[in-house]
Motif scaffolding. Structure first.
Motif, PDB file in Angstrom:
ATOM      1  N   ILE A 192       0.836  -1.200   0.000  1.00  0.00           N
ATOM      2  CA  ILE A 192       0.000   0.000   0.000  1.00  0.00           C
ATOM      3  C   ILE A 192       0.871   1.251   0.000  1.00  0.00           C
ATOM      4  CG2 ILE A 192      -1.545   1.394   1.447  1.00  0.00           C
ATOM      5  CD1 ILE A 192      -2.996  -1.167   2.197  1.00  0.00           C
ATOM      6  N   LEU A 193       1.903   1.243   0.825  1.00  0.00           N
ATOM      7  CA  LEU A 193       2.795   2.402   0.880  1.00  0.00           C
ATOM      8  C   LEU A 193       3.523   2.615  -0.440  1.00  0.00           C
ATOM      9  CD1 LEU A 193       4.349   2.007   4.459  1.00  0.00           C
ATOM     10  CD2 LEU A 193       2.604   3.647   3.720  1.00  0.00           C
ATOM     11  N   ILE A 194       3.865   1.519  -1.124  1.00  0.00           N
ATOM     12  CA  ILE A 194       4.595   1.631  -2.389  1.00  0.00           C
ATOM     13  C   ILE A 194       3.659   2.030  -3.527  1.00  0.00           C
ATOM     14  CG2 ILE A 194       5.891   0.340  -4.150  1.00  0.00           C
ATOM     15  CD1 ILE A 194       7.040  -1.355  -1.871  1.00  0.00           C
ATOM     16  N   LEU A 195       2.541   1.300  -3.681  1.00  0.00           N
ATOM     17  CA  LEU A 195       1.680   1.478  -4.844  1.00  0.00           C
ATOM     18  C   LEU A 195       0.741   2.676  -4.726  1.00  0.00           C
ATOM     19  CD1 LEU A 195       0.747  -2.259  -5.579  1.00  0.00           C
ATOM     20  CD2 LEU A 195       2.449  -0.843  -6.747  1.00  0.00           C
ATOM     21  N   LEU A 196       0.214   2.927  -3.537  1.00  0.00           N
ATOM     22  CA  LEU A 196      -0.777   3.987  -3.385  1.00  0.00           C
ATOM     23  C   LEU A 196      -0.182   5.320  -2.937  1.00  0.00           C
ATOM     24  CD1 LEU A 196      -3.826   2.141  -1.772  1.00  0.00           C
ATOM     25  CD2 LEU A 196      -3.331   2.575  -4.183  1.00  0.00           C
ATOM     26  N   PHE A 197       0.853   5.256  -2.103  1.00  0.00           N
ATOM     27  CA  PHE A 197       1.409   6.493  -1.554  1.00  0.00           C
ATOM     28  C   PHE A 197       2.759   6.865  -2.160  1.00  0.00           C
ATOM     29  CE2 PHE A 197      -1.416   4.971   1.892  1.00  0.00           C
ATOM     30  CZ  PHE A 197      -2.264   6.072   1.967  1.00  0.00           C
ATOM     31  N   GLY A 198       3.258   6.037  -3.074  1.00  0.00           N
ATOM     32  CA  GLY A 198       4.475   6.385  -3.787  1.00  0.00           C
ATOM     33  C   GLY A 198       5.748   6.311  -2.977  1.00  0.00           C
ATOM     34  N   PHE A 199       5.751   5.549  -1.880  1.00  0.00           N
ATOM     35  CA  PHE A 199       6.964   5.389  -1.086  1.00  0.00           C
ATOM     36  C   PHE A 199       7.990   4.580  -1.876  1.00  0.00           C
ATOM     37  CE2 PHE A 199       4.721   7.278   2.149  1.00  0.00           C
ATOM     38  CZ  PHE A 199       5.258   7.136   3.413  1.00  0.00           C
ATOM     39  N   SER A 200       9.272   4.859  -1.643  1.00  0.00           N
ATOM     40  CA  SER A 200      10.311   3.986  -2.184  1.00  0.00           C
ATOM     41  C   SER A 200      10.245   2.659  -1.428  1.00  0.00           C
ATOM     42  CB  SER A 200      11.692   4.613  -1.999  1.00  0.00           C
ATOM     43  OG  SER A 200      12.039   4.665  -0.622  1.00  0.00           O
ATOM     44  N   PRO A 201      10.686   1.565  -2.025  1.00  0.00           N
ATOM     45  CA  PRO A 201      10.647   0.270  -1.326  1.00  0.00           C
ATOM     46  C   PRO A 201      11.339   0.312   0.030  1.00  0.00           C
ATOM     47  CG  PRO A 201      11.104  -0.077  -3.636  1.00  0.00           C
ATOM     48  CD  PRO A 201      11.125   1.413  -3.423  1.00  0.00           C
ATOM     49  N   SER A 202      12.502   0.946   0.106  1.00  0.00           N
ATOM     50  CA  SER A 202      13.236   0.993   1.376  1.00  0.00           C
ATOM     51  C   SER A 202      12.449   1.758   2.438  1.00  0.00           C
ATOM     52  CB  SER A 202      14.614   1.622   1.169  1.00  0.00           C
ATOM     53  OG  SER A 202      14.491   2.921   0.609  1.00  0.00           O
ATOM     54  N   ALA A 203      11.829   2.871   2.068  1.00  0.00           N
ATOM     55  CA  ALA A 203      11.046   3.664   3.020  1.00  0.00           C
ATOM     56  C   ALA A 203       9.810   2.903   3.477  1.00  0.00           C
ATOM     57  CB  ALA A 203      10.646   4.993   2.396  1.00  0.00           C
ATOM     58  N   ALA A 204       9.170   2.205   2.548  1.00  0.00           N
ATOM     59  CA  ALA A 204       7.981   1.427   2.893  1.00  0.00           C
ATOM     60  C   ALA A 204       8.334   0.282   3.838  1.00  0.00           C
ATOM     61  CB  ALA A 204       7.337   0.875   1.620  1.00  0.00           C
ATOM     62  N   VAL A 205       9.416  -0.411   3.530  1.00  0.00           N
ATOM     63  CA  VAL A 205       9.838  -1.533   4.375  1.00  0.00           C
ATOM     64  C   VAL A 205      10.231  -1.044   5.765  1.00  0.00           C
ATOM     65  CG1 VAL A 205      11.621  -3.297   4.705  1.00  0.00           C
ATOM     66  CG2 VAL A 205      10.536  -3.018   2.468  1.00  0.00           C
ATOM     67  N   GLY A 206      11.032   0.014   5.828  1.00  0.00           N
ATOM     68  CA  GLY A 206      11.474   0.528   7.113  1.00  0.00           C
ATOM     69  C   GLY A 206      10.323   1.013   7.980  1.00  0.00           C
ATOM     70  N   THR A 207       9.391   1.726   7.390  1.00  0.00           N
ATOM     71  CA  THR A 207       8.229   2.223   8.138  1.00  0.00           C
ATOM     72  C   THR A 207       7.366   1.071   8.626  1.00  0.00           C
ATOM     73  OG1 THR A 207       8.231   4.258   6.815  1.00  0.00           O
ATOM     74  CG2 THR A 207       6.211   3.735   8.023  1.00  0.00           C
ATOM     75  N   ASP A 208       7.171   0.081   7.751  1.00  0.00           N
ATOM     76  CA  ASP A 208       6.314  -1.045   8.121  1.00  0.00           C
ATOM     77  C   ASP A 208       6.941  -1.911   9.205  1.00  0.00           C
ATOM     78  OD1 ASP A 208       3.929  -2.816   7.592  1.00  0.00           O
ATOM     79  OD2 ASP A 208       5.554  -4.221   7.169  1.00  0.00           O
TER      80      ASP A 208
END
Length: 268
Positions: free
Chosen positions: A29-45
């Motif tokens: 969701i963070l990657i596809l809908l909110f445009g997060f980079s993979p690293s940012a999405a993984v770290g936040t999650d």
């Protein structure tokens, strides 16, 4: 800001309804809908998972449904593996090919998670049935190797979780069900959740040192997910599990394929 709270609410409700790990849904969701980079999405999650699963660990600890020696064995493999994976990310940097590797790892892990979500019970029963035909001597040898296999499984989880934030839930639980067939299901779940706390916390803090974790978004996601888990758990008592799990499995596969397509054709 409200969108992140709603996303947390949705993922929390899904976790409460089906038991599927939040990382399988939140990171995509963070990657596809909110445009997060993979690293940012993984770290936040990862830090999001550490916070939510710490609450679950507290509950299971009070109920005495945690096998602490098994938690120790899993952590003996997963924690060093997570530290080494984070160290590797620091060494090579978050280059485009590393971001693509994280997306592919996430997608593949999601597909495996989806398949296990749909067919895990059958797989576990099939493997346990085969164990009944193993001779006493061979069974004793397998039991002697079980601690080492548990540690090795922790190593695999440590790498996968550090790269994708997915794997500590369904994959960890499946491994425990296969290796410890005589353990009560609630104790398996409690053990897996407890092990996930140090793993996701250490991996999440490692990603925080990479400078990609969004703590503001993390707080908003937690604000939505906690009531979502409560609502989902309440609804889950009234809805048939057999109908929910295939739906979640299909969603995971579709999202995983979408991320692979996006990575291959448009870049991570």
């Amino acid at each position: 800001m409200l969108a992140f709270v709603v996303a947390g609410l949705f993922v929390g409700a899904a976790v409460g309804l089906t038991g599927v790990g939040g990382g399988s849904l939140m990171t995509p969701i963070l990657i596809l809908l909110f445009g997060f980079s993979p690293s940012a999405a993984v770290g936040t999650d990862l830090l999001y998972a550490a916070g939510t699963k710490a609450f679950g660990t507290l509950l299971h600890g009070r109920q005495q449904t945690v096998d602490w020696p098994v938690v120790g064995l899993m952590a003996a493999g997963s924690v060093p593996a997570a530290i080494l994976t984070i160290a590797w990310l620091h060494m090579v940097g978050l280059r485009p090919w590393v971001q693509e590797l994280m997306v592919v790892t996430l997608a593949v892990t999601m597909i495996v998670t989806a398949l296990l979500t749909f067919a895990r019970d059958r797989l576990v029963h099939w493997l346990q049935a085969r164990m009944l035909f193993v001779s006493g001597k061979s069974r004793a040898e397998l039991l002697a190797w079980r601690p080492a296999i548990t540690v090795l499984g922790g190593v695999v989880l440590g790498v996968l979780v550090s790269l994708s934030s997915v794997g500590a839930g369904v994959l960890g639980t499946t491994m425990l069900l296969i290796l410890y067939p005589n353990t009560r299901a609630v104790r398996i779940v409690g053990t897996d959740i407890t092990h996930a706390v140090p793993l996701t916390l250490i991996a999440g803090l490692g990603h925080l040192t990479l400078g990609t974790t969004d703590l503001g978004v993390l707080g908003l996601l937690l604000a939505g997910s906690l009531p979502g888990i409560y609502v989902g758990t309440r609804l889950g008592r009234r809805l048939p599990d057999r109908a929910l799990r295939p739906i979640i499995a299909i969603v995971l596969i579709v999202v995983a394929v979408s991320m692979i397509y996006k990575t291959l054709h448009f870049g991570a």
